[in-house]
Scaffold this motif. Structure first.
Motif, short mmCIF file in Angstrom:
data_model
loop_
_atom_site.label_atom_id
_atom_site.label_comp_id
_atom_site.label_asym_id
_atom_site.label_seq_id
_atom_site.Cartn_x
_atom_site.Cartn_y
_atom_site.Cartn_z
N ASP A 155 -12.70 12.80 -8.17
CA ASP A 155 -13.71 11.93 -7.57
C ASP A 155 -14.82 11.62 -8.58
O ASP A 155 -15.99 11.77 -8.29
CB ASP A 155 -14.28 12.63 -6.33
N TYR A 209 -11.90 6.37 -3.30
CA TYR A 209 -12.60 5.09 -3.50
C TYR A 209 -13.65 5.25 -4.60
O TYR A 209 -14.30 6.28 -4.67
CB TYR A 209 -13.27 4.69 -2.18
N PRO A 210 -13.83 4.28 -5.50
CA PRO A 210 -13.18 2.95 -5.52
C PRO A 210 -11.86 2.98 -6.28
O PRO A 210 -11.71 3.75 -7.24
CB PRO A 210 -14.21 2.10 -6.26
N SER A 211 -10.91 2.16 -5.86
CA SER A 211 -9.63 2.12 -6.55
C SER A 211 -9.04 0.72 -6.41
O SER A 211 -9.52 -0.08 -5.59
CB SER A 211 -8.69 3.17 -5.99
N LYS A 227 -6.14 -2.37 -5.95
CA LYS A 227 -5.29 -2.81 -4.84
C LYS A 227 -3.96 -2.07 -4.81
O LYS A 227 -3.43 -1.75 -3.74
CB LYS A 227 -5.06 -4.32 -4.98
N LEU A 235 -5.05 4.85 -1.98
CA LEU A 235 -6.41 5.28 -1.67
C LEU A 235 -6.35 6.52 -0.78
O LEU A 235 -5.66 6.51 0.25
CB LEU A 235 -7.16 4.16 -0.98
N ALA A 244 -8.68 8.99 1.54
CA ALA A 244 -10.01 9.05 2.15
C ALA A 244 -10.00 10.00 3.33
O ALA A 244 -8.98 10.15 4.02
CB ALA A 244 -10.44 7.66 2.60
N PRO A 274 -13.41 3.57 3.43
CA PRO A 274 -14.31 2.51 2.93
C PRO A 274 -13.99 1.17 3.56
O PRO A 274 -12.84 0.75 3.62
CB PRO A 274 -14.04 2.50 1.42
N LYS A 311 -14.81 -1.73 2.44
CA LYS A 311 -14.52 -2.79 1.49
C LYS A 311 -13.22 -2.57 0.72
O LYS A 311 -12.87 -3.36 -0.15
CB LYS A 311 -15.66 -2.89 0.47
N ALA A 312 -12.51 -1.53 1.01
CA ALA A 312 -11.30 -1.22 0.24
C ALA A 312 -10.25 -2.30 0.45
O ALA A 312 -10.03 -2.76 1.56
CB ALA A 312 -10.74 0.13 0.67
N ASN A 361 -7.05 -1.83 -0.94
CA ASN A 361 -5.76 -1.22 -1.28
C ASN A 361 -4.71 -1.61 -0.25
O ASN A 361 -5.02 -1.91 0.89
CB ASN A 361 -5.88 0.30 -1.30
N LEU A 391 -3.09 3.50 2.21
CA LEU A 391 -4.19 4.42 2.50
C LEU A 391 -3.63 5.75 2.97
O LEU A 391 -2.72 5.78 3.82
CB LEU A 391 -5.09 3.84 3.60
#
Lengths: 407, 91, 308
Positions: free
Chosen positions: C54, C76-78, C80, C84, C86, C92, C94-95, C97, C100
């Protein structure tokens, strides 16, 4: 059939729950082949621990729903703790009755003893008190020279064998338990004395000789040939001398030495996981072989204790282990596989990782040697029966026998 | 002298074996009860009586059913492993 | 046969499975070990997955990573194409990806169902991984079933109203699978830890297991390697909860054997399986998924009952 003695039918066909109290790790002897590597004088079970174990078992009836029970006492030498054993057995009898437990109608107290203090007043009082529910085996390894090769007194100084101290109690034992059997253990050094020892035990009046080679990797080059020779000569002696009519030796069984189907003959015969052992600290084990004092190279495998109970997840591997999953391919393909036993404790101790799923196969050559001698025995015996006109009678009354006796 | 005179079924064997075991258990329990266990002792004595009656009833029932050979100076025995019944006499 | 290589870039690499990481004891993999890991993956033709911590890693390591086709498993952030990871309370918004991985306890799942409902239609694929699998009680298993049942109705409803069936490990994988599809650690996948050595998976590394050797001719020198395979798992080979992880680490924690699952694991997997069966039934009622294979009804939740 009248005329051929088979090994005794196991009480309740082996379906009884076996519960073992490791009452002491002390013993008068220091037998060289003993798998109990951590024997000592200090670890003795207390009454409180024993009571807690019994209460736990009887409080959890649904987890112990077998029709019958065998309460087993081992050590070290169990009869060194006769006072505790007496107290335990009295408590069990009373509790079973008070609780209306179905085991009251079907239980046994089982002992495997070195026989040395068998004739002591306390042991004899205990036997008289519990006579109808007792199963006691005395370990006498054969002739004096074979017995004293391994079963020696503990202590410093020159080795002193225990044969005389044991054999003097055999007549009393057989008088009280006429069908008593003895357990004889074979390791590498014992092989030359097998024939004379079995015949000697017969001559002492012991009709059931349960004799097994150890599972541990103790065998030397040529041991299997010598083993086969001894068993073949023994076969001659038993058959020519007519001993087979009233005396049984577990080496010889009609059911060993056949190939086994990987699907239909896949059952696990070893009772580890189905039995329960409890030690002086109140720890539960799937079998005594998983206690610390029985293990050479692995940590003890504890499945619970008298306070927290049994972790049933830890029993799952034992209850789902089968023959083929633990065996290497050559065992699965073996043409003489039947009767080749395994010990999950030895599997675990000898395995490359802490698992019961790696079969210990040090006994392989010894099993094959036994199979050859066993084939010789039955071919010779059947021919004799044919010549005597008794073969058909034997076939008509054939009993199925268990070629593998439990530990 | 011991002579095989018949057999019983496995269920019949199980019945008598259970009674036999219970009777043995009660007899051995009786040896360890103390005066302080008066209530338990009373219960046990009654139980022993009832078990003994059931035990005898089984033999009477089987004997009538199978018409076994008997003898005044003999008694019947059962082999629990084989279900065989034997007549055991003095001679 | 080995197919996947997981490379932990740091001792505090993001936990993407049941295991918790060690305390935040940072320890990056060396550049040399990273290169060796990649070379090994290339020569053995493995799909390589890098697990990130992280925090940012040195550009030198990033450059080495970009020399080979790979998958990143990252918090996050990662990007597309990255997987991801989490926590359920911190997905997140705004992700972007496609994939998930949500880590959650059963209590959290029960409390945050709407987060999951939202996520399975935001991302192309969602995997839920349970935290604290060791401490799951009977009551928790009941709550888990309820959670799955709620999602079953939700997905069925959404699909009936025209939405595409989501890819969701707990419910839709079983509908599409016709054989076991499990983690495969120790059999199909192996992990290279920040110390440059091989382990069955990150959890075995954190447990302090001895590393596993690799032999060019013989392959993995894992003692009793056969016990990591399905054919040597007596309970699992009789089971049809194909979506189950069959986590060998969890097996060992519960039963002391890598080839034997604990009771709770089987119960949870069968709740998933049965919920998948219900979902399949509802989809068929809506005229969808008619060609997919049946999932038979069972009268047990633990296949141990039919194997013992």
């Amino acid at each position: 059939m009248d005329g051929i003695k088979s090994n005794k039918v196991i009480w309740k066909d082996g379906t009884a729950k076996n519960i073992t109290f490791i009452v002491t790790k002390d013993c008068q002897l220091a037998c060289k082949y003993c798998y109990l590597v951590g024997k000592n004088e200090k670890e003795r079970m207390s009454w409180q621990v024993a009571k807690s174990a019994i209460d736990y078992i009887l409080d959890h009836k649904s987890d112990f729903n077998e029709e019958s029970v065998i309460w087993d006492f081992i050590g070290g030498e169990p009869f060194l703790e006769i006072d505790l054993i007496d107290q335990i057995c009295d408590y069990i009898k009373k509790e079973l009755y008070i609780r209306g437990h179905h085991w009251f109608n079907s239980y046994r107290f089982n002992f495997s003893t070195n026989g040395i203090n068998y004739d002591s007043e306390k042991v004899q009082q205990f036997i008289a008190k519990n006579r109808e529910h007792l199963s006691i085996g005395i370990t006498i390894d054969g002739t004096r020279r074979k017995h004293d090769l391994n079963r020696i007194w503990k202590g410093d100084g020159p080795e002193k064998g225990s044969y005389d101290d044991v054999v003097r109690n055999i007549p009393l034992w057989l008088k009280q338990f006429p069908h008593g059997g003895t357990k004889v253990t074979i390791s590498s050094a014992d092989i030359p004395y097998i024939k004379e020892s079995v015949l000697h035990l017969y001559s002492l009046g012991i009709h059931e000789v349960n004799i097994n080679a150890v599972f541990e990797d103790v065998w030397k080059e040529g041991d299997d040939d010598l083993f086969e020779q001894q068993l073949t000569e023994l076969a001659d002696a038993i058959i020519d001398g007519g001993w087979y009519e009233d005396y049984a030796c577990s080496f010889y069984s009609e059911n060993i030495g056949k190939p086994l189907d990987p699907v239909y003959d896949n059952t696990n015969w070893c009772g580890a996981g189905r039995m329960l052992a409890v030690d002086a600290a109140g720890n539960f084990y799937p079998c005594t072989r998983f206690a610390a004092y029985s293990l050479r190279s692995k940590k003890p495998l504890i499945i619970g204790n008298v306070h927290d109970g049994i972790d049933r997840d830890k029993l799952r591997p034992f209850l789902t282990l089968d023959r083929t999953t633990q065996s290497p391919q050559n065992c699965i393909d073996c043409e003489v596989a039947s009767g080749c036993a395994w010990c999950q404790g030895e599997n675990y101790d000898a395995a490359e990782s802490p698992t019961i799923y790696q079969r210990a196969t040090a006994i392989c050559k010894m099993h094959k040697a036994r199979v050859r001698a066993n084939n010789y025995y039955w071919n010779k015996l059947f021919r004799k029966l044919e010549l005597e006109g008794r073969r058909e009678e034997y076939e008509a009354n054939r009993k199925t026998s268990n070629p593998i006796l439990p530990c | 002298m011991k002579k095989e005179i018949g057999t019983v079924s496995a269920d019949e064997r199980d019945e008598i074996q259970k009674l036999f075991e219970r009777r043995n258990g009660l007899n051995e329990l009786a040896k360890i009860l103390t005066p302080s266990d008066e209530e338990l002792y009373e219960k046990l004595v009654k139980d022993l009586g009832e078990t003994s009656v059931k035990f005898q009833n089984w033999w009477d029932r089987m004997a009538a059913n199978y018409s076994w050979e008997g003898s005044e100076d003999g008694h019947w025995e059962i082999n629990f492993d084989t279900c065989a019944i034997y007549l055991v006499t003095e001679k | 046969m080995l197919k996947y290589l997981i490379v932990m870039l740091d001792r505090a690499s993001v936990p993407f499975c049941h295991h918790e990481p060690a305390e935040k004891n940072e320890g990056l993999i060396s550049a040399a070990d990273l290169k060796n890991a990649i070379r090994f993956g290339m020569k053995e033709n493995l799909v390589i997955q890098f697990v990130y911590p992280d925090r940012a890693i040195p550009a030198e390591l990033e450059n080495i990573i970009e020399t080979i086709d790979h998958v990143k498993i990252k918090p996050y952030p990662s990007g597309k194409d990255d997987v991801l990871v989490a926590d359920i309370g911190a997905i997140p918004q705004k992700a972007e990806n496609e994939t998930l991985v949500i880590r959650a306890s059963i209590q959290e799942l029960a409390e945050k169902v709407s987060e999951v409902e939202n996520a399975i239609y935001r991302f192309k694929r969602v995997n839920i991984i349970l935290k604290e699998p060791d401490s799951i009680s009977e009551e928790d298993a009941g709550a888990y079933k309820l959670f799955l049942d709620r999602l079953t109705y939700y997905i069925a409803g959404q699909t009936a109203s025209g939405k595409e069936l989501p890819q969701f490990n707990l419910l839709t994988d079983r509908i599409l699978l016709d054989k076991m599809n499990n983690c495969g650690a120790g059999d199909e996948s192996i992990t290279i830890a920040p110390d440059g050595k091989m382990y069955v998976c990150p959890a075995f590394y954190y447990d302090g297991d001895a590393p596993v050797e690799w032999d060019k001719e013989e392959g993995l020198q894992l003692p009793n390697a056969q016990l990591y395979r399905l054919d040597h798992a007596p309970i699992c080979r009789a089971c049809d909860a194909f979506q189950c992880h069959r986590c060998v680490w969890l097996n060992r924690r519960r039963t002391l054997e890598v080839n034997t699952p604990g009771h709770t694991q089987c119960i949870l997997s069968h709740h998933e399986r049965n919920a998948s069966r219900n979902l399949l039934g509802r989809l068929r009622e809506a005229g969808i998924a008619a060609t997919l294979k049946d999932i038979p009804e069972l009268d047990y939740l633990d296949p141990f009952e039919i194997v013992k």
